[in-house]
Design a protein around this motif. Structure first.
Motif, PDB file in Angstrom:
ATOM      1  N   UNK A   3      58.600   5.798 -27.190  1.00  0.00           N
ATOM      2  CA  UNK A   3      58.562   6.120 -25.759  1.00  0.00           C
ATOM      3  C   UNK A   3      57.102   6.324 -25.384  1.00  0.00           C
ATOM      4  N   UNK A   4      56.692   5.727 -24.274  1.00  0.00           N
ATOM      5  CA  UNK A   4      55.321   5.931 -23.770  1.00  0.00           C
ATOM      6  C   UNK A   4      55.367   6.827 -22.540  1.00  0.00           C
ATOM      7  N   UNK A   5      54.445   7.783 -22.487  1.00  0.00           N
ATOM      8  CA  UNK A   5      54.257   8.594 -21.282  1.00  0.00           C
ATOM      9  C   UNK A   5      52.816   8.341 -20.838  1.00  0.00           C
ATOM     10  N   UNK A   6      52.381   8.911 -19.712  1.00  0.00           N
ATOM     11  CA  UNK A   6      50.999   8.606 -19.290  1.00  0.00           C
ATOM     12  C   UNK A   6      49.959   8.831 -20.392  1.00  0.00           C
ATOM     13  N   UNK A   7      50.090   9.908 -21.185  1.00  0.00           N
ATOM     14  CA  UNK A   7      49.064  10.205 -22.193  1.00  0.00           C
ATOM     15  C   UNK A   7      49.533  10.063 -23.631  1.00  0.00           C
ATOM     16  N   UNK A   8      50.846   9.992 -23.848  1.00  0.00           N
ATOM     17  CA  UNK A   8      51.380  10.161 -25.206  1.00  0.00           C
ATOM     18  C   UNK A   8      52.254   9.001 -25.636  1.00  0.00           C
ATOM     19  N   UNK A   9      52.383   8.864 -26.956  1.00  0.00           N
ATOM     20  CA  UNK A   9      53.409   8.000 -27.539  1.00  0.00           C
ATOM     21  C   UNK A   9      54.332   8.889 -28.353  1.00  0.00           C
ATOM     22  N   UNK A  10      55.634   8.775 -28.091  1.00  0.00           N
ATOM     23  CA  UNK A  10      56.644   9.464 -28.895  1.00  0.00           C
ATOM     24  C   UNK A  10      57.320   8.402 -29.741  1.00  0.00           C
ATOM     25  N   UNK A  11      57.379   8.625 -31.040  1.00  0.00           N
ATOM     26  CA  UNK A  11      57.988   7.607 -31.906  1.00  0.00           C
ATOM     27  C   UNK A  11      58.688   8.247 -33.088  1.00  0.00           C
ATOM     28  N   UNK A  12      59.528   7.432 -33.733  1.00  0.00           N
ATOM     29  CA  UNK A  12      60.240   7.905 -34.918  1.00  0.00           C
ATOM     30  C   UNK A  12      59.243   8.297 -36.002  1.00  0.00           C
ATOM     31  N   UNK A  13      59.613   9.288 -36.792  1.00  0.00           N
ATOM     32  CA  UNK A  13      58.727   9.762 -37.859  1.00  0.00           C
ATOM     33  C   UNK A  13      58.721   8.800 -39.042  1.00  0.00           C
ATOM     34  N   UNK A  14      57.588   8.783 -39.756  1.00  0.00           N
ATOM     35  CA  UNK A  14      57.468   8.009 -40.992  1.00  0.00           C
ATOM     36  C   UNK A  14      56.649   8.790 -42.002  1.00  0.00           C
ATOM     37  N   UNK A  15      56.619   8.321 -43.260  1.00  0.00           N
ATOM     38  CA  UNK A  15      55.899   9.048 -44.314  1.00  0.00           C
ATOM     39  C   UNK A  15      54.416   9.255 -44.008  1.00  0.00           C
ATOM     40  N   UNK A  16      53.805   8.361 -43.218  1.00  0.00           N
ATOM     41  CA  UNK A  16      52.367   8.495 -42.912  1.00  0.00           C
ATOM     42  C   UNK A  16      52.064   9.666 -41.979  1.00  0.00           C
ATOM     43  N   UNK A  17      53.089  10.302 -41.445  1.00  0.00           N
ATOM     44  CA  UNK A  17      52.873  11.428 -40.526  1.00  0.00           C
ATOM     45  C   UNK A  17      52.686  12.752 -41.257  1.00  0.00           C
ATOM     46  N   UNK A  18      52.688  12.687 -42.591  1.00  0.00           N
ATOM     47  CA  UNK A  18      52.662  13.917 -43.385  1.00  0.00           C
ATOM     48  C   UNK A  18      51.442  14.797 -43.065  1.00  0.00           C
ATOM     49  N   UNK A  19      50.252  14.240 -43.107  1.00  0.00           N
ATOM     50  CA  UNK A  19      49.062  15.094 -42.932  1.00  0.00           C
ATOM     51  C   UNK A  19      48.969  15.648 -41.516  1.00  0.00           C
TER      52      UNK A  19
END
Ligand SMILES: CC(C)(COP(=O)(O)OP(=O)(O)OC[C@H]1O[C@@H](n2cnc3c(N)ncnc32)[C@H](O)[C@@H]1OP(=O)(O)O)[C@@H](O)C(=O)NCCC(=O)NCCS
Length: 171
Positions: A3-19
């Protein structure tokens, strides 16, 4: 799912989001009213992230990205209960309203669900203000609902119906 908003992207989580998620969930300012104490190890955040990933890519729970950086999460680990957390460096810019509002609108647009809920610590002024701004109304109070690191916490319960979101949300 994205999902895109004016400033943000909301997306499904993945392993690279750990840090990125560990930077949020290990920060004691961010977890002051969270359901768990700050994460002390990457493994704790990895287990948390695994739970989010296991929900599957169509589940409406999202990692939030700002300019390519993971800054938190917004959505529904379990429908109908909303949950959100942002890195404290980014507070006070309306980013949570943007992200949580988008997650809510996505759920009302794609699911046959009439009402969403939230459970918030009575001392969590920012979260309460956010919920009320999004159109949530207070439905109750619970004493000693969460034991976080040995300390009992209370809850204020909120609900948002489809019609409340339509009529009360800011333009
Ligand atoms: C709750 C949280 C997501 C809000 O993020 P944010 O991006 O700063 O929120 P926004 O900027 O969109 O602000 C939403 C509203 O809350 C208000 N607000 C923000 N911080 C506040 C504070 N410390 N005290 C009172 N109100 C506050 C804002 O003014 C705004 O209201 P307004 O539209 O009337 O001006 C963030 O504080 C957070 O991550 N907290 C830790 C995690 C948490 O508690 N999650 C909720 C568990 S139920």
């Amino acid at each position: 799912m994205e999902i895109r908003t004016p400033r943000l992207t909301l997306r499904s989580a993945g392993p690279d989001d750990l840090e990125g998620m560990h930077a949020v969930l290990s920060d004691p300012r961010a977890t002051l009213w969270w359901s768990t104490p700050p994460h002390e190890t990457l493994e704790q955040t990895a287990a948390w992230l695994d739970g989010m990933i296991a929900n599957g890519p169509d589940h409406p729970d999202f990692v939030i990205e700002l300019d390519g950086r993971v800054i938190g999460k917004a959505g529904f680990w379990r429908l109908p209960d909303v949950g959100y957390i942002l890195h404290p460096d980014l507070w006070g810019q309306g980013l949570a309203a943007e992200a949580v509002g988008a997650a809510i609108d996505h759920v009302f647009a794609t699911r046959d669900i009439e009402s969403l809920t939230a459970d918030v610590d009575p001392e969590n002024a920012a979260s309460i203000r956010l919920l009320e701004r999004l159109g949530f109304v207070r439905t109750g109070f619970g004493e000693r609902t969460w034991n976080v690191g040995g300390v009992w916490k209370d809850s204020v319960f909120y609900a948002l119906s489809r019609s409340d979101r339509k009529t009360k949300a800011p333009a």
